[in-house]
Design a protein around this motif. Structure first.
Motif, PDB file in Angstrom:
ATOM      1  N   ALA A  94       0.830  -1.209   0.000  1.00  0.00           N
ATOM      2  CA  ALA A  94       0.000   0.000   0.000  1.00  0.00           C
ATOM      3  C   ALA A  94       0.860   1.252   0.000  1.00  0.00           C
ATOM      4  O   ALA A  94       0.546   2.240  -0.686  1.00  0.00           O
ATOM      5  N   GLY A  95       1.960   1.200   0.745  1.00  0.00           N
ATOM      6  CA  GLY A  95       2.839   2.364   0.827  1.00  0.00           C
ATOM      7  C   GLY A  95       3.445   2.743  -0.504  1.00  0.00           C
ATOM      8  O   GLY A  95       3.592   3.928  -0.819  1.00  0.00           O
ATOM      9  N   VAL A  96       3.790   1.741  -1.315  1.00  0.00           N
ATOM     10  CA  VAL A  96       4.354   2.022  -2.628  1.00  0.00           C
ATOM     11  C   VAL A  96       3.337   2.732  -3.512  1.00  0.00           C
ATOM     12  O   VAL A  96       3.657   3.724  -4.181  1.00  0.00           O
ATOM     13  N   VAL A  97       2.103   2.235  -3.534  1.00  0.00           N
ATOM     14  CA  VAL A  97       1.080   2.875  -4.363  1.00  0.00           C
ATOM     15  C   VAL A  97       0.846   4.311  -3.907  1.00  0.00           C
ATOM     16  O   VAL A  97       0.764   5.236  -4.734  1.00  0.00           O
ATOM     17  N   ALA A  98       0.747   4.528  -2.599  1.00  0.00           N
ATOM     18  CA  ALA A  98       0.570   5.887  -2.086  1.00  0.00           C
ATOM     19  C   ALA A  98       1.748   6.773  -2.484  1.00  0.00           C
ATOM     20  O   ALA A  98       1.569   7.932  -2.891  1.00  0.00           O
ATOM     21  N   TYR A  99       2.950   6.229  -2.383  1.00  0.00           N
ATOM     22  CA  TYR A  99       4.157   6.990  -2.726  1.00  0.00           C
ATOM     23  C   TYR A  99       4.151   7.394  -4.203  1.00  0.00           C
ATOM     24  O   TYR A  99       4.458   8.549  -4.549  1.00  0.00           O
ATOM     25  N   LEU A 100       3.793   6.473  -5.076  1.00  0.00           N
ATOM     26  CA  LEU A 100       3.779   6.779  -6.506  1.00  0.00           C
ATOM     27  C   LEU A 100       2.727   7.838  -6.829  1.00  0.00           C
ATOM     28  O   LEU A 100       2.959   8.714  -7.673  1.00  0.00           O
ATOM     29  N   LEU A 101       1.581   7.759  -6.169  1.00  0.00           N
ATOM     30  CA  LEU A 101       0.539   8.757  -6.399  1.00  0.00           C
ATOM     31  C   LEU A 101       0.952  10.124  -5.883  1.00  0.00           C
ATOM     32  O   LEU A 101       0.771  11.148  -6.559  1.00  0.00           O
TER      33      LEU A 101
ATOM     34  N   THR B 115       6.133   0.547 -15.289  1.00  0.00           N
ATOM     35  CA  THR B 115       5.884  -0.649 -14.490  1.00  0.00           C
ATOM     36  C   THR B 115       6.888  -0.685 -13.346  1.00  0.00           C
ATOM     37  O   THR B 115       8.075  -0.404 -13.547  1.00  0.00           O
ATOM     38  N   VAL B 116       6.411  -1.037 -12.146  1.00  0.00           N
ATOM     39  CA  VAL B 116       7.270  -1.081 -10.961  1.00  0.00           C
ATOM     40  C   VAL B 116       7.075  -2.421 -10.260  1.00  0.00           C
ATOM     41  O   VAL B 116       5.950  -2.815  -9.950  1.00  0.00           O
ATOM     42  N   LEU B 117       8.176  -3.108 -10.003  1.00  0.00           N
ATOM     43  CA  LEU B 117       8.147  -4.367  -9.276  1.00  0.00           C
ATOM     44  C   LEU B 117       8.163  -4.051  -7.783  1.00  0.00           C
ATOM     45  O   LEU B 117       9.066  -3.362  -7.297  1.00  0.00           O
ATOM     46  N   VAL B 118       7.153  -4.539  -7.059  1.00  0.00           N
ATOM     47  CA  VAL B 118       6.982  -4.213  -5.642  1.00  0.00           C
ATOM     48  C   VAL B 118       7.328  -5.445  -4.814  1.00  0.00           C
ATOM     49  O   VAL B 118       6.515  -6.362  -4.649  1.00  0.00           O
ATOM     50  N   VAL B 119       8.546  -5.479  -4.313  1.00  0.00           N
ATOM     51  CA  VAL B 119       9.061  -6.622  -3.565  1.00  0.00           C
ATOM     52  C   VAL B 119      10.088  -6.093  -2.579  1.00  0.00           C
ATOM     53  O   VAL B 119      10.697  -5.045  -2.808  1.00  0.00           O
ATOM     54  N   ASP B 120      10.287  -6.807  -1.468  1.00  0.00           N
ATOM     55  CA  ASP B 120      11.227  -6.306  -0.468  1.00  0.00           C
ATOM     56  C   ASP B 120      12.672  -6.583  -0.881  1.00  0.00           C
ATOM     57  O   ASP B 120      12.949  -7.051  -1.990  1.00  0.00           O
TER      58      ASP B 120
ATOM     59  N   THR C  72       3.956  11.343  -5.237  1.00  0.00           N
ATOM     60  CA  THR C  72       5.149  11.932  -5.850  1.00  0.00           C
ATOM     61  C   THR C  72       5.025  12.095  -7.354  1.00  0.00           C
ATOM     62  O   THR C  72       5.833  12.803  -7.970  1.00  0.00           O
ATOM     63  N   GLY C  73       4.045  11.427  -7.955  1.00  0.00           N
ATOM     64  CA  GLY C  73       3.906  11.484  -9.407  1.00  0.00           C
ATOM     65  C   GLY C  73       4.926  10.666 -10.158  1.00  0.00           C
ATOM     66  O   GLY C  73       5.055  10.781 -11.380  1.00  0.00           O
ATOM     67  N   ARG C  74       5.632   9.783  -9.461  1.00  0.00           N
ATOM     68  CA  ARG C  74       6.671   8.988 -10.103  1.00  0.00           C
ATOM     69  C   ARG C  74       6.080   7.773 -10.829  1.00  0.00           C
ATOM     70  O   ARG C  74       5.000   7.325 -10.525  1.00  0.00           O
TER      71      ARG C  74
ATOM     72  N   LEU D  77      13.547   4.888  -7.322  1.00  0.00           N
ATOM     73  CA  LEU D  77      12.443   5.852  -7.276  1.00  0.00           C
ATOM     74  C   LEU D  77      12.360   6.566  -5.930  1.00  0.00           C
ATOM     75  O   LEU D  77      11.646   7.569  -5.800  1.00  0.00           O
ATOM     76  N   GLY D  78      13.061   6.035  -4.919  1.00  0.00           N
ATOM     77  CA  GLY D  78      13.128   6.717  -3.628  1.00  0.00           C
ATOM     78  C   GLY D  78      12.239   6.180  -2.547  1.00  0.00           C
ATOM     79  O   GLY D  78      12.138   6.788  -1.473  1.00  0.00           O
ATOM     80  N   TYR D  79      11.591   5.024  -2.789  1.00  0.00           N
ATOM     81  CA  TYR D  79      10.707   4.488  -1.758  1.00  0.00           C
ATOM     82  C   TYR D  79      11.524   3.903  -0.612  1.00  0.00           C
ATOM     83  O   TYR D  79      12.523   3.207  -0.818  1.00  0.00           O
ATOM     84  N   SER D  80      11.073   4.167   0.618  1.00  0.00           N
ATOM     85  CA  SER D  80      11.721   3.644   1.825  1.00  0.00           C
ATOM     86  C   SER D  80      10.789   2.650   2.499  1.00  0.00           C
ATOM     87  O   SER D  80       9.659   2.999   2.873  1.00  0.00           O
TER      88      SER D  80
END
Length: 298
Positions: free
Chosen positions: A194-201, A210-215, A203-205, A273-276
């Motif tokens: 959920a945090g990744v989707v919120a971050y992309l929205l 396509t973004v792979l969302v994995v730890d 920040t507009g990034r 992309l800068g996600y933490s």
């Protein structure tokens, strides 16, 4: 920012909580009474609608962004196509036809679209090779999210989620009791999905991307099971090779293909992309479940 979450379920509810807490206006879409109540509990506005029914989507107000996170309910490929391909196309067409269409769509997909890579790493540049009817549907849905959305004037982003875990989905017994079949686990905690989707929205990034969302750390199932058992203070479980599991002869064809599908997923692009991460590996992500287990609450 105004956001509609179509299919506001396991990840969508956490996304709604996150966006509301950040001061955004959020509408969550579900069909059931229980689902609508869960949305309201996040502080978002609940809307009863069905992504496969364009008329019902008229109840959703105009928004800046759409997140398509609907589920097919764990059913087969036909049900998946109805939701992920037909429903996604219906939603795109409906919102694009409005006088004030959304500027962006985020579609939540799965790393299952990669197929088998014999344990090698994959990333956003790796060609897709889905091996089951359902994952072929998911790959088709990604094309709808990127290409059909663009044709209708909406920028589409695909987020490919690895295996989701978190509250109500730790599944400790699966690994503590065994037997555990060899292979790799690619995981992401629900809160980070959920945090990744919120971050992309926010920040507009990754627009039209396509973004792979994995730890940070794909792990072998055997290594993970042993670590989990040690942390929970129980004996390590029995292990099986893939060949031993396949020789048991009690698997469907789809299950056989899943066992034979091996890959490790890279999050290098997401990091660029800068996600933490809140939970950069399973070690942090499973801590609450382990503490509860040891306290006798699980």
């Amino acid at each position: 920012m105004n956001v509609a979450i179509l299919g506001c379920g396991y990840v969508g509810l956490e996304l709604a909580r996150t966006l509301v807490a950040d001061g955004h206006d959020v509408w969550g879409v579900r069909r059931s009474d229980d689902g609508l109540a869960a949305i309201e509990a996040t502080g978002a506005e609940a809307v009863r609608a069905d992504v496969t029914d364009a008329d019902s989507l008229g109840a959703v107000p105009d928004v800046d962004h759409i997140v398509f996170a609907a589920s097919s309910g764990g059913r087969g490929a036909d049900a998946a196509r109805t939701v992920f391909v037909d429903g996604l196309r219906t939603a795109i067409d409906h919102f694009a036809a409005r006088d004030s269409p959304p500027e962006r769509l985020v579609y939540t997909s799965s790393t299952g679209v990669y197929g088998d890579h014999d344990g090698d790493f994959v990333d956003e540049s790796t060609p897709l090779d889905p091996t089951t009817d359902k994952t072929r549907v998911l790959a088709e849905a990604e094309r709808v999210a990127r290409e059909h959305a663009a044709e209708r004037g909406i920028e589409g982003t695909v987020t490919r989620f690895a295996g989701l875990y978190g509250p109500d989905r730790y599944r400790l017994d699966r690994y503590l009791t065994g037997p555990v079949t060899a292979g790799y686990l690619n995981m992401v905690h629900r809160d980070d999905a959920a945090g990744v989707v919120a971050y992309l929205l926010e920040t507009g990034r990754a627009r039209d991307d396509t973004v792979l969302v994995v730890d940070d750390e794909p792990v072998s199932k055997h290594e993970f099971a042993d670590w989990l058992a040690d942390e929970c203070g129980v004996p390590r479980p029995e292990k099986r090779t893939k060949e031993e599991r396949l020789d048991a002869g009690d698997l469907s064809e789809a299950a056989r293909r899943r066992i034979l599908t091996s890959k490790r997923c890279s999050n290098d692009y997401l990091r660029e992309l800068g996600y933490s991460f809140s939970y950069p590996t399973y070690r942090e992500g499973y801590r609450a479940a382990i503490d509860a287990y040891r306290a006798g609450d699980d």
